[in-house]
Motif scaffolding. Sequence first.
Motif, PDB file in Angstrom:
ATOM      1  N   HIS A 693     -10.376  -8.972  -9.687  1.00  0.00           N
ATOM      2  CA  HIS A 693     -10.798  -7.613  -9.324  1.00  0.00           C
ATOM      3  C   HIS A 693     -12.317  -7.579  -9.124  1.00  0.00           C
ATOM      4  N   PRO A 694     -12.767  -6.825  -8.118  1.00  0.00           N
ATOM      5  CA  PRO A 694     -12.004  -6.183  -7.047  1.00  0.00           C
ATOM      6  C   PRO A 694     -11.614  -7.199  -5.975  1.00  0.00           C
ATOM      7  N   HIS A 695     -10.457  -6.978  -5.347  1.00  0.00           N
ATOM      8  CA  HIS A 695      -9.935  -7.930  -4.374  1.00  0.00           C
ATOM      9  C   HIS A 695     -10.792  -7.938  -3.110  1.00  0.00           C
ATOM     10  N   PRO A 696     -10.959  -9.104  -2.469  1.00  0.00           N
ATOM     11  CA  PRO A 696     -11.771  -9.158  -1.240  1.00  0.00           C
ATOM     12  C   PRO A 696     -11.294  -8.203  -0.152  1.00  0.00           C
ATOM     13  N   ASP A 697      -9.970  -7.973  -0.047  1.00  0.00           N
ATOM     14  CA  ASP A 697      -9.478  -7.025   0.967  1.00  0.00           C
ATOM     15  C   ASP A 697      -9.997  -5.621   0.703  1.00  0.00           C
ATOM     16  N   VAL A 698     -10.047  -5.230  -0.580  1.00  0.00           N
ATOM     17  CA  VAL A 698     -10.555  -3.905  -0.928  1.00  0.00           C
ATOM     18  C   VAL A 698     -12.049  -3.816  -0.612  1.00  0.00           C
ATOM     19  N   LEU A 699     -12.785  -4.868  -0.943  1.00  0.00           N
ATOM     20  CA  LEU A 699     -14.216  -4.880  -0.649  1.00  0.00           C
ATOM     21  C   LEU A 699     -14.463  -4.786   0.855  1.00  0.00           C
ATOM     22  N   ARG A 700     -13.625  -5.442   1.619  1.00  0.00           N
ATOM     23  CA  ARG A 700     -13.768  -5.392   3.074  1.00  0.00           C
ATOM     24  C   ARG A 700     -13.498  -3.975   3.600  1.00  0.00           C
ATOM     25  N   ARG A 701     -12.483  -3.308   3.043  1.00  0.00           N
ATOM     26  CA  ARG A 701     -12.184  -1.941   3.481  1.00  0.00           C
ATOM     27  C   ARG A 701     -13.327  -0.992   3.129  1.00  0.00           C
ATOM     28  N   LEU A 702     -13.930  -1.180   1.975  1.00  0.00           N
ATOM     29  CA  LEU A 702     -15.072  -0.350   1.597  1.00  0.00           C
ATOM     30  C   LEU A 702     -16.249  -0.574   2.531  1.00  0.00           C
ATOM     31  N   GLN A 703     -16.486  -1.848   2.856  1.00  0.00           N
ATOM     32  CA  GLN A 703     -17.600  -2.177   3.739  1.00  0.00           C
ATOM     33  C   GLN A 703     -17.373  -1.585   5.129  1.00  0.00           C
ATOM     34  N   ASP A 704     -16.138  -1.678   5.619  1.00  0.00           N
ATOM     35  CA  ASP A 704     -15.831  -1.134   6.943  1.00  0.00           C
ATOM     36  C   ASP A 704     -16.014   0.378   6.972  1.00  0.00           C
TER      37      ASP A 704
END
Length: 741
Positions: A693-704
Amino acid sequence: MRTAMLALAAGLLLLRFLPQLPPMWSLPVMLVVGLAMLPTRCRMLAFFFFGLAWACLSAQWALDDRLPKELDGRTFWLEGRVVGLPDTRDGVVRFELVDISSRHAGLPSRVRLAWYGGPPLEAGERWRVAAKLKRPRGLVNPHSFDYEAWLLVGRIGANGTVKAGERVAAAAGLQAWRDQLRQRLLAVDAQGRAGAIAALVVGDASGLTSADWRILQDTGTIHLMVISGQHVSMLAGLLYGLVLLLARWGLWPARLPWLPCACALALLGALGYGWLAGFEVPVQRACLMVALVLLWRLRFRHLGVWLPLLAAFDTVLLIEPLVSLQSGFWLSFAAVALLVLIFRGRLGIWNGWYALGRAQWCMALGLLPALLALGLPVSISGPLGNLFAVPLVGALIVPLSLLGTALLWLPAIGEWLLWIAGSLLVALFALLEVLAAWQPAWFATDLPLWCWLLVTLGMLLLLLPAGIPFRAFGLILLTPLLFPPVDKPPVGQAEIWVLDVGQGLAVLVRTREHALLYDAGPRYGDFDVGERVVYPSMRALGLRDLNLLLLSHADNDHAGGAEAVQRYMLAPRVISGEPQRLPASLQAESCRSGEHWEWDGVRFTLWQWSGARNGNQASCVLLVEANGERLLLTGDIDKPTEWALQASNLEISAHWLLLPHHGSRSSSSASFIEAVGARDALVSRSLHNAFGHPHPDVLRRLQDSGISLHDTAERGAIRIRLGRFEPALGLRSERRFWREK
């Protein structure tokens, strides 16, 4: 001489308050400038620069021996020797390795490891282990224990967990003998108090439970149950007194001068006891002070008392400048200085019990400013507890424990003496438990500097001899203790603290006159985050009680510390998404979706999915709105729960979003993040946690989505002033030279 020693001490102590260390090139400059000032009237500055340069150099060596950042979180095969006494509790073996060798360069020379389900280890063994190493890092909360500073003082360059290992060489040497003695003591029938006897004899505190520590903390008697300066000096005093009595009774050989022999025997006893205790930093300090006192008694009594105390102070700092980061250093020297102030120069002779009572009362008052400055709990019942505990432990329990240990080769006698010591410990803890129940330890509100100075001045006035004018005025100066200034949010705003509790969650929401705690952090065996972190942090922020304890659900990382928090804060109402899974003592009620209320102009709304099929889905969601700024606390809801929340009647748009389930891949869907529309996200987790945690997919969605992430693992405890539309503040931004950004 005194001015030079004071200047040297000031330079050595300045290290404690530096936000960062000066560059290495500046240290030779300090030495050159100091040498140039020695023949001048500015020689005080010379000694100040000498002390500062040495302290900074020593600290830089310790920092350079830390695990490099590029190796943080990686697993290595390494070989080393076990030092100290391994601590085994709840199936976890904790130990330290030194003399480390590995194929990888750059590993620190000393590491602290935890082996879950590991085999028994002994001091002196050599092991080859595969360990996941991490840079020293601790929780950062308001006025909490600084684990990173503690590791730096121990010059521990990394900690980690063992994945596998094999014993390379069996235990050997004096360390192995000490560990075997520890095991022998723990096997003795001592009325269930063998662990306390091992703590007193060899300094192994693993046999004391969390309940024992709580009782000792509440009664101010922690210093009696582990080998401290008091025990070392007591043994030295007994040996010195024995020779003195023999000399006075005419039983000492006339050809041997009794005073040098008494001092030598006392020093040997102190050093032997210190070695038995493992020569940890506090014991080293005690042995050094005993040595200086004996030297003063032998040759330098004409110099008075304060000069030897100052010499001991400087010597301890010169040997280990980092010791100024330890609370025990300040408390031990402050206690000795207070005793000198109390007893030196008084007219008449006090009888034994009056002197003991006077000492305990004055120590309770005199050490209060130090305890407040260090953020340590204050024991209200301490003077009374120490009044009977000090003579009982010093005159009976410790001598019986040491004598029984020395006579274990005669089991009938040695074990009988230890049985008596254990029986006395049982009686002592029973009495201390009554005192602890009557008056537990008090965690004071964090005072601003001007308030602390007033309290300190008041304590000094009260400690002056009777008859001195304005002495009673000190009572008035203690007013900030009873009515501390507390920085409360104005009406219509809320102060939010996302506490740094590792892999868990605890969020404090505070309005002008009310407070709510959303989750209470985890509990791991004897380590209760609710008791050790959450409650002290709330008290440091000035909270006396809670109006509501809201537990999103019953998982340990969210509700493990709830019982401890409720025991101390006594919230009149407890709400949870899973009340049936919580301890009955909490008397929790169910989360009612749609319930809302208003405190001091701040609006609160609850929501829970009626179709929840597991604990995470049953999390009780809280929406907080202050002056138009909104915060959404989501517990551990997953994607199906997020979709149900989106379809509900609750308006979920918010400026701040607590990432569901610590940023797990099963949560924080793209549609949910878009529906909330937050500008900032919060995540509470531990660094290098096993869940990723936090998962890279979640971090990517936040960044986007252009959302800024505020992470407790990176920033420490996070404060938000809801309703002011200001950026969040992370406590790790408060610079300390030993603390990683």
